[in-house]
Design an enzyme around this catalytic site. Sequence first.
Site, PDB file in Angstrom:
ATOM      1  N   TYR A 153       0.764  -1.182   0.105  1.00  0.00           N
ATOM      2  CA  TYR A 153      -0.167  -0.027   0.058  1.00  0.00           C
ATOM      3  C   TYR A 153       0.852   1.277  -0.167  1.00  0.00           C
ATOM      4  CZ  TYR A 153      -3.563   3.554   1.489  1.00  0.00           C
ATOM      5  OH  TYR A 153      -4.238   4.815   1.828  1.00  0.00           O
ATOM      6  N   ASP A 199       9.237   2.897  -0.602  1.00  0.00           N
ATOM      7  CA  ASP A 199       8.413   3.454   0.333  1.00  0.00           C
ATOM      8  C   ASP A 199       8.653   3.022   1.766  1.00  0.00           C
ATOM      9  OD1 ASP A 199       5.977   4.163   1.690  1.00  0.00           O
ATOM     10  OD2 ASP A 199       4.578   3.353   0.415  1.00  0.00           O
ATOM     11  N   LYS A 259       5.519   9.377   8.812  1.00  0.00           N
ATOM     12  CA  LYS A 259       5.504   8.797  10.310  1.00  0.00           C
ATOM     13  C   LYS A 259       6.231   9.193  11.287  1.00  0.00           C
ATOM     14  CE  LYS A 259       2.455   4.606   8.432  1.00  0.00           C
ATOM     15  NZ  LYS A 259       1.479   5.181   9.014  1.00  0.00           N
TER      16      LYS A 259
END
Length: 427
Positions: free
Chosen positions: A142, A237, A265
């Site tokens: 994702y 990613d 994050k």
Amino acid sequence: MTNSAELYTRACKSIPGGVNSPVRAWRAVGGAPRFIARAEGCKVYDVDGRAYIDFVNSWGALVAGHAHPRVVARLQEAASRGTTYGAPTENEVKLAEEIRRRFPSVEKLRLVSSGTEATMSALRLARAWTRRDLIVKFDGCYHGHADGLLVRAGSGVATLSLPDSPGVPPAVAQQTLVAKFNDIGSVEELLARHRGRIAAAIVEPVCGNMGVVPPRNGFLEKLRALTQAEGALLIFDEVITGFRLARGGAQELYGLSADLTCLGKIAGGGLPLAAFGGRAELMDLLAPEGPVYQAGTLSGNPLAVTAGLATLEILAEPGAYERLEQSARRLADGLAEALARRRLRGAVNRVGSMLTLFFGVERVEDIDQARKADTAMFARFFHGMLDRGVYFPPSQFEAAFVSLAHAPRDIEETVAAFDDWAGRVTI
């Protein structure tokens, strides 16, 4: 009715599904979500006064734990000077410099506000650099909710894909090819079929969105070699893995360099911040230096960069990564030992301080094996642990995260809670 249930009923009248990000609705495990009132250290407290040892950690962002005193103090000081300026700040420069020090492959970077924004912008840049249109992603990985990445594999792995969500035009989805994580042959097939048309391959170097799935030995290295030979860019990613698996993320852990890296994050210390970066010659294509447009009103927000800098300072303290590794290893080993002792079928996947407990399967190395997991048993586990004061992610296919705030007693309490649940469960 509990306060959480009452709030959820109210929320559903104003917010689609009652939540602002779908997994928070607990549809995968059932029941009404707990509404959180406050958090400190490794614990969250809901609006009904219940405390939980938290392994969600805002989906991995809070590696130092909730409300770390140093982060909070820095934020209070920064907020007193203003919350946003729409102009450059010194701390933006400091954060960019710190990221460069930890990620040698990132010579220049651009700060943005979300992981989706980072991956979307990295793909645009890759297409501009290569003057090609097609992108390779991996089934089960994702990368945010940009249109071109909301796709799944069709009847076979190496096929053009169909959109996963209504509202994504098929013509957009068809620019994305889907390979199978840990299957380098699926990548080779796509590259051979679309020779000279693939701009980039984007991958989570350690999957965190099919549950934690590590790369097989040699997979990432072969992917690096294949994309280089094809003239395509390799995008890592590292929104989840960046700063979590090592000082320099998965690239340091596996000894690899990506052409472009997406971060988030932890980089924002729990506030909305992400980044993408890579070689200077690539990044200099971005406006105002070059023709590739990308912008954001809140990019480099002074509060977010402050929290990010404070968090990276905490991670730079001696022994920080060793403590994360020790705690996560003990948790994973304890869960696995309890599974065996209670004769429950399952597997624990862990890389560094991120892990997933899969039920009903003995190993998970790709999305097909992950999809065979017993999601009904996971739902029982989730609620059983919640009843025992432990908060795991509300989905079989999400990662759990250990933070520096988790003390040995918290890990042992969690293992004991799981052993108690596993000893009472009926199959």
